[in-house]
Design an enzyme around this catalytic site. Structure first.
Site, mmCIF file in Angstrom:
data_model
loop_
_atom_site.group_PDB
_atom_site.id
_atom_site.type_symbol
_atom_site.label_atom_id
_atom_site.label_comp_id
_atom_site.label_asym_id
_atom_site.label_seq_id
_atom_site.Cartn_x
_atom_site.Cartn_y
_atom_site.Cartn_z
ATOM 1 N N GLY A 18 0.785 -1.228 0.000
ATOM 2 C CA GLY A 18 0.000 0.000 0.000
ATOM 3 C C GLY A 18 0.818 1.279 0.000
ATOM 4 N N ASP A 38 8.078 -3.757 8.606
ATOM 5 C CA ASP A 38 6.740 -4.325 8.467
ATOM 6 C C ASP A 38 6.693 -5.607 9.287
ATOM 7 O OD1 ASP A 38 4.400 -3.797 6.074
ATOM 8 O OD2 ASP A 38 4.323 -5.726 7.114
ATOM 9 N N ASP A 60 6.221 -5.974 14.702
ATOM 10 C CA ASP A 60 4.846 -5.507 14.874
ATOM 11 C C ASP A 60 4.920 -4.208 15.661
ATOM 12 O OD1 ASP A 60 2.250 -4.998 15.780
ATOM 13 O OD2 ASP A 60 1.760 -7.116 15.977
ATOM 14 N N VAL A 61 4.460 -3.106 15.066
ATOM 15 C CA VAL A 61 4.608 -1.801 15.705
ATOM 16 C C VAL A 61 3.828 -1.677 17.008
ATOM 17 C CG1 VAL A 61 5.149 -0.589 13.569
ATOM 18 C CG2 VAL A 61 2.756 -0.768 14.305
ATOM 19 N N TYR A 150 -11.909 3.693 13.255
ATOM 20 C CA TYR A 150 -10.934 4.206 12.289
ATOM 21 C C TYR A 150 -10.917 5.734 12.304
ATOM 22 C CZ TYR A 150 -8.523 4.923 7.831
ATOM 23 O OH TYR A 150 -7.640 5.321 6.851
ATOM 24 N N PRO A 186 -4.452 -2.359 -1.364
ATOM 25 C CA PRO A 186 -5.050 -3.650 -1.006
ATOM 26 C C PRO A 186 -5.988 -3.547 0.195
ATOM 27 C CG PRO A 186 -2.749 -3.938 -1.559
ATOM 28 C CD PRO A 186 -2.988 -2.454 -1.528
#
Length: 244
Positions: A18, A38, A60-61, A150, A186
């Protein structure tokens, strides 16, 4: 226009796909040595193929131990671009959304950038003049039905950037956000379906277009821009509801 980025370094999160992947590619094309982070090792290693001399980090952030461990090796960064994000529930009212789903959205979209920047700050300070760009959304300013987690998380990200720009005033580190409307990625296709994009009756931008905005904000060309949001929504929020 030369963005004066050649020879600099930048960390890009969510670089496996993305907007993150597009940002990594755009910066690499400007001569930036890119650090791609990532949680999907296969995807991020594939993305690295288009970024010469890049560094791949897998983490993993939302996991502070993983994030701090991976970033510990970075001595200097001229930029950090936080692109990692998730949509969470789409088309659901809050009575249908579990606390776990709500927390998961905020963990990736808000806590993730907090953790990344918390542990990247020493490397950013070492650069003397550095830039941070957080990828938010027009959903920070307007709301679509059934996307409360979101929307709320992206609004929090905008204010986090503003607050951080104030905290870091005088350090040479700038902090801004980019807030695009619908981007063909995506993740968006997973939310809306391919058919929505194949015959879209709404304006859609590409990940490369968003990456161009990011590249400008990362560059010294934007050195006077700090604590603000570049809203790329085809002018939608400028429209009045007045019936005239």
């Amino acid at each position: 226009m030369d963005l004066q980025l050649r020879g600099t370094s930048a960390l890009v999160t969510g670089a496996g796909s993305g907007i993150g992947r597009a940002v990594a590619s755009a910066l690499a094309a400007e001569g930036v040595r890119v650090v791609l982070l990532d949680r999907d090792e296969s995807a991020v290693r594939d993305a690295a193929r288009t970024c010469p001399d890049s560094i791949v980090l897998v983490a993993d952030v939302t996991d502070e131990e993983q994030t701090s461990s991976e970033l510990a090796s970075l001595e200097r960064l001229d930029a950090v671009v936080c692109c990692a994000g998730i949509s969470g529930p789409v088309g659901s009212g809050i009575e249908e959304i579990s606390l776990g789903e709500w927390n998961a959205v905020f963990a990736v979209n808000v806590t993730g950038p907090f953790l990344v920047l918390r542990h990247a700050l020493p490397a950013l300070r070492a650069a003397g003049a550095a830039s941070v760009v957080l990828v938010s959304s027009d959903s920070a300013f307007v709301a679509s039905p059934g996307m409360a987690p979101y929307c709320a998380s992206k609004a929090a990200l905008v204010q986090f950037a503003r607050a951080l720009s104030v905290d870091l005033a005088g350090t040479g580190i700038r902090v801004n956000t980019v807030a695009p409307s619908v981007v063909d990625t995506p993740m968006s296709r997973g939310d809306l379906g391919d058919a929505a994009f194949d015959a879209a009756d709404f304006p859609v931008q590409t990940a490369d277009e968003v990456a161009a905005h990011v590249a400008y904000l990362v560059s010294p060309r934007s050195r006077a821009v700090n604590g603000t949001t570049l809203l790329s929504d085809f002018g939608y929020t400028a429209r009045s509801g007045f019936p005239a």
